[in-house]
Design an enzyme around this catalytic site. Structure first.
Site, PDB file in Angstrom:
ATOM      1  N   ARG A 110      48.142  38.579  55.081  1.00 44.99           N
ATOM      2  CA  ARG A 110      48.230  38.771  56.530  1.00 44.99           C
ATOM      3  C   ARG A 110      49.706  38.749  56.906  1.00 44.99           C
ATOM      4  O   ARG A 110      50.360  37.717  56.833  1.00 44.99           O
ATOM      5  CB  ARG A 110      47.480  37.656  57.253  1.00 44.99           C
ATOM      6  N   LYS A 117      47.404  48.204  43.186  1.00 50.33           N
ATOM      7  CA  LYS A 117      46.463  47.779  42.138  1.00 50.33           C
ATOM      8  C   LYS A 117      46.765  48.484  40.812  1.00 50.33           C
ATOM      9  O   LYS A 117      46.850  49.704  40.741  1.00 50.33           O
ATOM     10  CB  LYS A 117      45.035  48.096  42.594  1.00 50.33           C
ATOM     11  N   ARG A 163      33.632  46.929  41.311  1.00 53.18           N
ATOM     12  CA  ARG A 163      33.022  45.778  41.992  1.00 53.18           C
ATOM     13  C   ARG A 163      32.352  46.237  43.272  1.00 53.18           C
ATOM     14  O   ARG A 163      32.669  47.270  43.819  1.00 53.18           O
ATOM     15  CB  ARG A 163      34.097  44.741  42.324  1.00 53.18           C
TER      16      ARG A 163
HETATM   17  C1  BTN Z   1      37.075  46.887  40.262  1.00 58.69           C
HETATM   18  O1  BTN Z   1      36.300  47.378  41.099  1.00 58.69           O
HETATM   19  O2  BTN Z   1      38.222  46.521  40.561  1.00 58.69           O
HETATM   20  C2  BTN Z   1      36.631  46.700  38.831  1.00 58.69           C
HETATM   21  C3  BTN Z   1      36.709  47.989  38.091  1.00 58.69           C
HETATM   22  C4  BTN Z   1      36.269  47.888  36.652  1.00 58.69           C
HETATM   23  C5  BTN Z   1      36.233  49.252  35.997  1.00 58.69           C
HETATM   24  C6  BTN Z   1      35.976  49.166  34.523  1.00 58.69           C
HETATM   25  S1  BTN Z   1      36.398  50.648  33.690  1.00 58.69           S
HETATM   26  C7  BTN Z   1      35.650  50.051  32.237  1.00 58.69           C
HETATM   27  C8  BTN Z   1      34.376  49.352  32.652  1.00 58.69           C
HETATM   28  N1  BTN Z   1      33.290  50.306  32.766  1.00 58.69           N
HETATM   29  C9  BTN Z   1      32.863  50.433  34.009  1.00 58.69           C
HETATM   30  O3  BTN Z   1      31.944  51.185  34.384  1.00 58.69           O
HETATM   31  N2  BTN Z   1      33.554  49.628  34.818  1.00 58.69           N
HETATM   32  C10 BTN Z   1      34.556  48.862  34.097  1.00 58.69           C
END
Ligand code: BTN
Length: 263
Positions: free
Chosen positions: A261, A129, A60
């Site tokens: 927080r 995470k 993201r």
């Molecule tokens: C995040 O940033 O939390 C979301 C990450 C999502 C990663 C997955 S891995 C499979 C798919 N292919 C990618 O390039 N991204 C998503």
């Protein structure tokens, strides 16, 4: 030799026959980019690309997503919806519910959700995470296609990490085969996407809140504009917006990075 064996996977997906068409690759740039190209060539709803290695995995907010073949599961699912993208608010939260339910069905304890689309593992007062979700939508006159990208840590990642990270192995009493993990996730995604198609996020809101990491707790939200915002997190509304109780009243938050927080 790919870590996902298509024959083993097909056997695990027998009860979902016809709903998913899974292709397992050794490597690609990004499963979401690969699936987007296939969607443009007419791949059907339910197409899945899973890859052991991504050379340009995307996260993201323009971040990259690093994963290692032995310790992660990275895949993308194509799903087509009737109508335009405006009707799909809350989709990433719905996918989070599917992931959390799948992990619980596999025996995981302590799985929870962070708005808008992270899956966390709780250990005491700490959160790390476990999985990330990246959804990319595009619409035309036939409807809207969603490329749902999921990166799940099977084992805790090592190295220099931007935030605490955990692995499914820490949440489960026994080690679980990656084919079982993928089949469990796809099974739950089929169920939540069916619910979402009929009832939109409204049909999954209470379930999402039951997994919410910081329900009714003090949080802060970082983002653009007048941020950071601080308040008490009341959960989410029918569209998946975060409800933040502040001195000025209840605000609906549509994007941002929320964190607990601590007092
Ligand atoms: C995040 O940033 O939390 C979301 C990450 C999502 C990663 C997955 S891995 C499979 C798919 N292919 C990618 O390039 N991204 C998503």
């Amino acid at each position: 030799m790919t870590l996902i064996d298509p024959v083993l996977l097909k056997a695990r997906l027998a009860s979902l026959a016809g709903r998913f068409d899974v292709d397992a690759l050794d490597e690609c740039d990004s499963t979401s980019s690969e699936l987007l190209r296939r969607a443009e060539r007419g791949a059907p709803s339910g197409s899945v690309v899973v890859a052991d290695r991504q050379s340009a995995g995307r996260g993201r907010r323009g971040r990259s997503w690093l994963s290692s073949p032995e310790s992660s599961l990275t895949f993308s699912l194509l799903w087509r919806f009737p109508g335009n993208a405006a009707g799909l608010s809350g989709l990433s939260l719905a996918v989070g519910v599917g992931l959390a339910q799948a992990m619980e069905n596999l025996g995981a304890k302590g799985v929870c959700l962070k708005w808008p689309n992270d899956v966390l593992l709780r250990s005491g007062d700490d959160f790390a995470k476990l999985a990330g979700i990246l959804i990319e939508l595009s619409s035309d006159r036939r409807g809207t296609q969603a490329i749902i990208g999921i990166g799940l840590n099977l084992a805790p990642p090592t190295g220099d990490l931007p935030q605490p990270a955990a692995g499914l192995s820490q949440a489960c009493p026994i080690s679980i085969d990656r084919h079982d993990v993928l089949a469990a996730i796809l099974g739950q995604l089929a169920a939540v996407l069916d619910t979402f198609t009929v009832n939109r996020f409204f049909g999954l809101k209470m379930k999402w809140q039951s997994y919410h990491a910081w329900q009714d707790q003090a949080v802060q939200i970082l983002g653009d504009g007048e941020y950071p915002k601080r308040g008490r997190c009341l959960g989410v509304d029918d569209d998946g917006a975060l409800l933040l109780e502040t001195a000025a009243g209840i605000e609906r938050i549509f994007s941002g990075d929320v964190s607990l927080r601590r007092a």
